[in-house]
Design an enzyme around this catalytic site. Structure first.
Site, PDB file in Angstrom:
ATOM      1  N   ASP A 168       0.847  -1.200   0.000  1.00 48.22           N
ATOM      2  CA  ASP A 168       0.000   0.000   0.000  1.00 48.22           C
ATOM      3  C   ASP A 168       0.880   1.246   0.000  1.00 48.22           C
ATOM      4  O   ASP A 168       0.553   2.268   0.599  1.00 48.22           O
ATOM      5  CB  ASP A 168      -0.916  -0.012   1.234  1.00 48.22           C
ATOM      6  N   ASP A 185       3.541   2.283   8.146  1.00 50.03           N
ATOM      7  CA  ASP A 185       2.239   1.644   7.902  1.00 50.03           C
ATOM      8  C   ASP A 185       2.376   0.336   7.135  1.00 50.03           C
ATOM      9  O   ASP A 185       2.186   0.282   5.920  1.00 50.03           O
ATOM     10  CB  ASP A 185       1.296   2.594   7.158  1.00 50.03           C
TER      11      ASP A 185
END
Length: 285
Positions: A168, A185
Site C-alpha cells: 500500500d 504503515d
C-alpha cells in the site's frame, strides 16, 4: 492529555510514562506521541475491525498463517474467536514486518513492543526535531524528487530481498526525516513468496512512486521499475546493489486476460484507498 483507555495497560506496565498528544488518526489506527523515560516515542493504537475503513482484503491475507490448527479453523469459519485471532494476525503482521525490515537495513521506525492492539515504536522526527512530515506534505523540486525516488526504489528492493512487499505504498505512508524517506504503515505487508498477487502488489507500489514523483520529474512517468525489479527477483538476480534501468522489453505472445482483469480490480482498489488516505490526511496533526 488524558491517557486513552487502550494505552493504560502500557502505562501500568511502566512502558509509557506520559501520553503527550495525538499525532494523527487514520483509516486503521490512531497514533499518539508518548514519553517513555527520557525517550519520546509514538504509540499506534489499532482500531477495531468494525471501525476501520481499510478492510482486510483477501489479497493481503494470503500467505498469512497461524501454527495453531484450532485458531486457523476458527479464522476460516469467522467465529468470534476466529475474528479475534484474525485481528492479532493483522496487527502482528506490522510488528513482524518492522523487525524483519529493520534487520535488513530498511528505513522503517524501530518497533519496541506490541501489547493488546497498541504498537510502541520509534517516533520519526524531521530536521527540526518535531514529528517528521509525510512525503505528501514536503516541498519538492526535480532534483529532490529524483533523489527521493531513487532512495525509495532501493528501499523497495531491500524489502523484497527480505521477502516483504509493502502492499500500500504511496506518498501518504512515507515520512521524511533529516536523512530522507522512511517507510511506515505495514499491517498490509505482503509475503513475496506466499502471495499469488505479490508481483502485482510490487508493481503497484512502484508505479505509485513513479506517478507521484513524475509530477516533478516527468521522465519517471511510464518507467517500468516494478516489472524490472520483479523480473530480477524471480530470476534470482536481485540484490540491493543491482543497477536498475526502468526499462523492460514488451512481452511477446497473447495477452493474459485474467491478469488484465486482476490489474483492473487492483487499480480500482488502489483508487479507493487513495481517497481514504486523502481523508485521513486531514487528521494529521
Amino acid at each position: 492529555m488524558k491517557t486513552p483507555k487502550r494505552i493504560q495497560p502500557l502505562v501500568e506496565e511502566g512502558l509509557i510514562d506520559e501520553v503527550m498528544r495525538q499525532l494523527m488518526s487514520g483509516k486503521e489506527a490512531t497514533v499518539y506521541v508518548v514519553r517513555s523515560g527520557d525517550d519520546i516515542r509514538c504509540a499506534k493504537v489499532y482500531k477495531e475491525a468494525n471501525e476501520r475503513s481499510f478492510h482486510q482484503a483477501v489479497a493481503y491475507q494470503e500467505g498469512r498463517r497461524v501454527k495453531n490448527s484450532r485458531q486457523a479453523r476458527a479464522m476460516e469459519k469467522g467465529t468470534r474467536y476466529g475474528r479475534k485471532m484474525a485481528e492479532q494476525v493483522w496487527q502482528n503482521a506490522e510488528v513482524d514486518a518492522l523487525y524483519r525490515l529493520a534487520a535488513a537495513g530498511v528505513r522503517v521506525p524501530r518497533p519496541y513492543i506490541c501489547h493488546e492492539g497498541v504498537l510502541l515504536m520509534e517516533l520519526v522526527t524531521g530536521a527540526d526535531g518535531n514529528a517528521a512530515p509525510r512525503l505528501n506534505d514536503v516541498e519538492l523540486d526535480r532534483e529532490r524528487a529524483l533523489a527521493y525516488h531513487a532512495a525509495l526504489l532501493r528501499e523497495v528492493v531491500l524489502m523484497l530481498c527480505a521477502g516483504v512487499i509493502h502492499g500500500d505504498l504511496s506518498e501518504y505512508n512515507i515520512l521524511v526525516d533529516a536523512h530522507g524517506p522512511v517507510i511506515i504503515d505495514l499491517p498490509q505487508a505482503v509475503d513475496a513468496a506466499g502471495s499469488s498477487v505479490a508481483a502485482s502488489m510490487l508493481e503497484r507500489d512502484v508505479t505509485n512512486l513513479a506517478n507521484f514523483f513524475g509530477a516533478f520529474a516527468p521522465e519517471l512517468q511510464g518507467s517500468r521499475y516494478g516489472a524490472e525489479i520483479w523480473m530480477l527477483y524471480e530470476a534470482g538476480l536481485l540484490t540491493p546493489d543491482t543497477p536498475l534501468t526502468g526499462v523492460v522489453a514488451a512481452p511477446e505472445g497473447p495477452a493474459d486476460v485474467g491478469a488484465v482483469i486482476h490489474e483492473i480490480a487492483l487499480a480500482r482498489f488502489e483508487e479507493e484507498e487513495r481517497e481514504r488516505h486523502q481523508l485521513a490526511a486531514q487528521g494529521w496533526a
